[in-house]
Enzyme design. Sequence first.
Site, PDB file in Angstrom:
ATOM      1  N   GLU A 115       0.828  -1.214   0.000  1.00 54.01           N
ATOM      2  CA  GLU A 115       0.000   0.000   0.000  1.00 54.01           C
ATOM      3  C   GLU A 115       0.864   1.266   0.000  1.00 54.01           C
ATOM      4  O   GLU A 115       0.532   2.251  -0.650  1.00 54.01           O
ATOM      5  CB  GLU A 115      -0.930  -0.029   1.212  1.00 54.01           C
ATOM      6  CG  GLU A 115      -1.954  -1.146   1.110  1.00 54.01           C
ATOM      7  CD  GLU A 115      -2.746  -1.339   2.386  1.00 54.01           C
ATOM      8  OE1 GLU A 115      -2.170  -1.842   3.365  1.00 54.01           O
ATOM      9  OE2 GLU A 115      -3.928  -0.972   2.406  1.00 54.01           O
ATOM     10  N   GLU A 135      -3.841  -9.688   3.483  1.00 53.53           N
ATOM     11  CA  GLU A 135      -4.529  -9.447   4.763  1.00 53.53           C
ATOM     12  C   GLU A 135      -5.707 -10.378   5.023  1.00 53.53           C
ATOM     13  O   GLU A 135      -5.929 -10.815   6.150  1.00 53.53           O
ATOM     14  CB  GLU A 135      -5.010  -7.980   4.835  1.00 53.53           C
ATOM     15  CG  GLU A 135      -3.906  -6.968   5.088  1.00 53.53           C
ATOM     16  CD  GLU A 135      -3.311  -6.396   3.816  1.00 53.53           C
ATOM     17  OE1 GLU A 135      -3.394  -7.051   2.756  1.00 53.53           O
ATOM     18  OE2 GLU A 135      -2.735  -5.295   3.889  1.00 53.53           O
TER      19      GLU A 135
HETATM   20  N1  CAA Z   1       4.727  -8.126  11.031  1.00 54.29           N
HETATM   21  C1  CAA Z   1       5.585  -8.466  12.019  1.00 54.29           C
HETATM   22  N2  CAA Z   1       6.695  -9.207  11.810  1.00 54.29           N
HETATM   23  C2  CAA Z   1       6.941  -9.624  10.579  1.00 54.29           C
HETATM   24  C3  CAA Z   1       6.100  -9.308   9.493  1.00 54.29           C
HETATM   25  C4  CAA Z   1       4.952  -8.515   9.763  1.00 54.29           C
HETATM   26  N3  CAA Z   1       4.110  -8.107   8.791  1.00 54.29           N
HETATM   27  N4  CAA Z   1       6.593  -9.878   8.371  1.00 54.29           N
HETATM   28  C5  CAA Z   1       7.721 -10.512   8.741  1.00 54.29           C
HETATM   29  N5  CAA Z   1       7.933 -10.366  10.064  1.00 54.29           N
HETATM   30  C6  CAA Z   1       9.023 -10.896  10.870  1.00 54.29           C
HETATM   31  C7  CAA Z   1       8.847 -12.393  11.142  1.00 54.29           C
HETATM   32  O1  CAA Z   1       7.954 -12.603  12.231  1.00 54.29           O
HETATM   33  C8  CAA Z   1      10.257 -12.823  11.410  1.00 54.29           C
HETATM   34  O2  CAA Z   1      10.589 -12.435  12.708  1.00 54.29           O
HETATM   35  P1  CAA Z   1      11.309 -13.526  13.715  1.00 54.29           P
HETATM   36  O3  CAA Z   1      12.621 -13.817  13.037  1.00 54.29           O
HETATM   37  O4  CAA Z   1      11.453 -12.747  14.978  1.00 54.29           O
HETATM   38  O5  CAA Z   1      10.408 -14.687  13.777  1.00 54.29           O
HETATM   39  C9  CAA Z   1      11.075 -11.949  10.465  1.00 54.29           C
HETATM   40  O6  CAA Z   1      10.245 -10.829  10.138  1.00 54.29           O
HETATM   41  C10 CAA Z   1      11.439 -12.670   9.183  1.00 54.29           C
HETATM   42  O7  CAA Z   1      10.243 -13.135   8.608  1.00 54.29           O
HETATM   43  P2  CAA Z   1      10.035 -14.651   8.141  1.00 54.29           P
HETATM   44  O8  CAA Z   1      10.813 -15.565   8.994  1.00 54.29           O
HETATM   45  O9  CAA Z   1       8.562 -14.903   8.062  1.00 54.29           O
HETATM   46  O10 CAA Z   1      10.693 -14.576   6.694  1.00 54.29           O
HETATM   47  P3  CAA Z   1      10.356 -15.462   5.417  1.00 54.29           P
HETATM   48  O11 CAA Z   1      11.399 -15.101   4.419  1.00 54.29           O
HETATM   49  O12 CAA Z   1      10.169 -16.894   5.781  1.00 54.29           O
HETATM   50  O13 CAA Z   1       8.924 -14.932   4.902  1.00 54.29           O
HETATM   51  C11 CAA Z   1       7.297 -13.247   4.281  1.00 54.29           C
HETATM   52  C12 CAA Z   1       8.790 -13.626   4.389  1.00 54.29           C
HETATM   53  C13 CAA Z   1       6.627 -14.099   3.202  1.00 54.29           C
HETATM   54  C14 CAA Z   1       7.242 -11.780   3.897  1.00 54.29           C
HETATM   55  C15 CAA Z   1       6.613 -13.508   5.639  1.00 54.29           C
HETATM   56  O14 CAA Z   1       7.356 -12.888   6.661  1.00 54.29           O
HETATM   57  C16 CAA Z   1       5.207 -12.963   5.722  1.00 54.29           C
HETATM   58  O15 CAA Z   1       4.287 -13.571   5.193  1.00 54.29           O
HETATM   59  N6  CAA Z   1       5.013 -11.804   6.418  1.00 54.29           N
HETATM   60  C17 CAA Z   1       3.701 -11.258   6.656  1.00 54.29           C
HETATM   61  C18 CAA Z   1       3.090 -10.642   5.413  1.00 54.29           C
HETATM   62  C19 CAA Z   1       1.725 -10.098   5.706  1.00 54.29           C
HETATM   63  O16 CAA Z   1       0.793 -10.822   6.000  1.00 54.29           O
HETATM   64  N7  CAA Z   1       1.572  -8.778   5.622  1.00 54.29           N
HETATM   65  C20 CAA Z   1       0.321  -8.106   5.870  1.00 54.29           C
HETATM   66  C21 CAA Z   1       0.303  -7.539   7.248  1.00 54.29           C
HETATM   67  S1  CAA Z   1      -1.265  -6.835   7.712  1.00 54.29           S
HETATM   68  C22 CAA Z   1      -1.285  -5.298   7.016  1.00 54.29           C
HETATM   69  O17 CAA Z   1      -0.352  -4.886   6.362  1.00 54.29           O
HETATM   70  C23 CAA Z   1      -2.532  -4.487   7.303  1.00 54.29           C
HETATM   71  C24 CAA Z   1      -2.588  -3.159   6.607  1.00 54.29           C
HETATM   72  O18 CAA Z   1      -2.967  -3.088   5.473  1.00 54.29           O
HETATM   73  C25 CAA Z   1      -2.277  -1.917   7.310  1.00 54.29           C
END
Ligand code: CAA
Length: 261
Positions: A115, A135
């Site tokens: 976004e 999301e």
């Molecule tokens: N929030 C908090 N922490 C996050 C994060 C997030 N959105 N995305 C990644 N992290 C953190 C992980 O928890 C992890 O932390 P730890 O090492 O302490 O466990 C670190 O970043 C590395 O992440 P991954 O181990 O998951 O890394 P990966 O390479 O295996 O995966 C990824 C990468 C596919 C981006 C995965 O991290 C992921 O799916 N993240 C979330 C994506 C998501 O759902 N975003 C939407 C959020 S809601 C939103 O954004 C609402 C809005 O519109 C305002």
Amino acid sequence: MIGEFKNVLLKKEDNIATITLNRPTALNALCNDLNDDMIEAINIIRQDLDIRVLIITGSEKAFAAGADIKEMMDSNLFEAERTSEKAHFINDTLESLPIPVIAAVNGPALGGGCELSLACDFRIAGENAMFGLPEVGIGVIPGAGGTQRLTKMIGAVKAKEMVMSGKMVKGREAYEIGLVTKCVADEEVMEEAVKYAKKLCQKPASALQFAKSAINYAVDNDINTGKRFEKALFSSCFSTEDQKEGMKAFTEKRRPEYSNK
Ligand code: CAA
């Protein structure tokens, strides 16, 4: 460096400001502190009239993996509203900045990260950039303008696919569906963004500003109101020195020298 915050770096070079999201332990997830840093950095940029283009980037590993899920997960309605409000404020402010804003994207640009990039005027993405609005998969919907900006940008059919099914698109496909301006090799993203910014710096600032306003206006208004707005902006160009210089240079068959006045 003109600003060094906890989660964001701000530098300025040759009239180009760069905000670098800098929260590597969480793939630049947009936590409340990071959003506060963004607001401060944008405020510095707004007051610095030398800055002609803003680039927003993350790291080679990630642009931003979305709003911070861990911080947000126990929010009540009121807190969720405040989170969304702040993210909207940042994105709306970027969208209405009087200078062009370029997102230089490597790695995931998910949720709030996607976004944020959508609020920029241009997106330059690496082949392995990954755009998505996942999301719904965690029980919410995009809360920083994504449903609106994405739909207006790529149409309801593709927006529903991305938002409702959670389909993610890599750089090349993002380019093909009109989501990004340019797709380049991952290692060329920043170089390309700076090249693009330098080209924009050569254009007269006021014409760029008016063009951005007029196009943004088209997104939110009916065509007749938009055309009236365009006419007013077009005639305003004639009160600038750069309009005189641009047209004079054309007739004299030379390169224009803009003063940005
Ligand atoms: N929030 C908090 N922490 C996050 C994060 C997030 N959105 N995305 C990644 N992290 C953190 C992980 O928890 C992890 O932390 P730890 O090492 O302490 O466990 C670190 O970043 C590395 O992440 P991954 O181990 O998951 O890394 P990966 O390479 O295996 O995966 C990824 C990468 C596919 C981006 C995965 O991290 C992921 O799916 N993240 C979330 C994506 C998501 O759902 N975003 C939407 C959020 S809601 C939103 O954004 C609402 C809005 O519109 C305002």
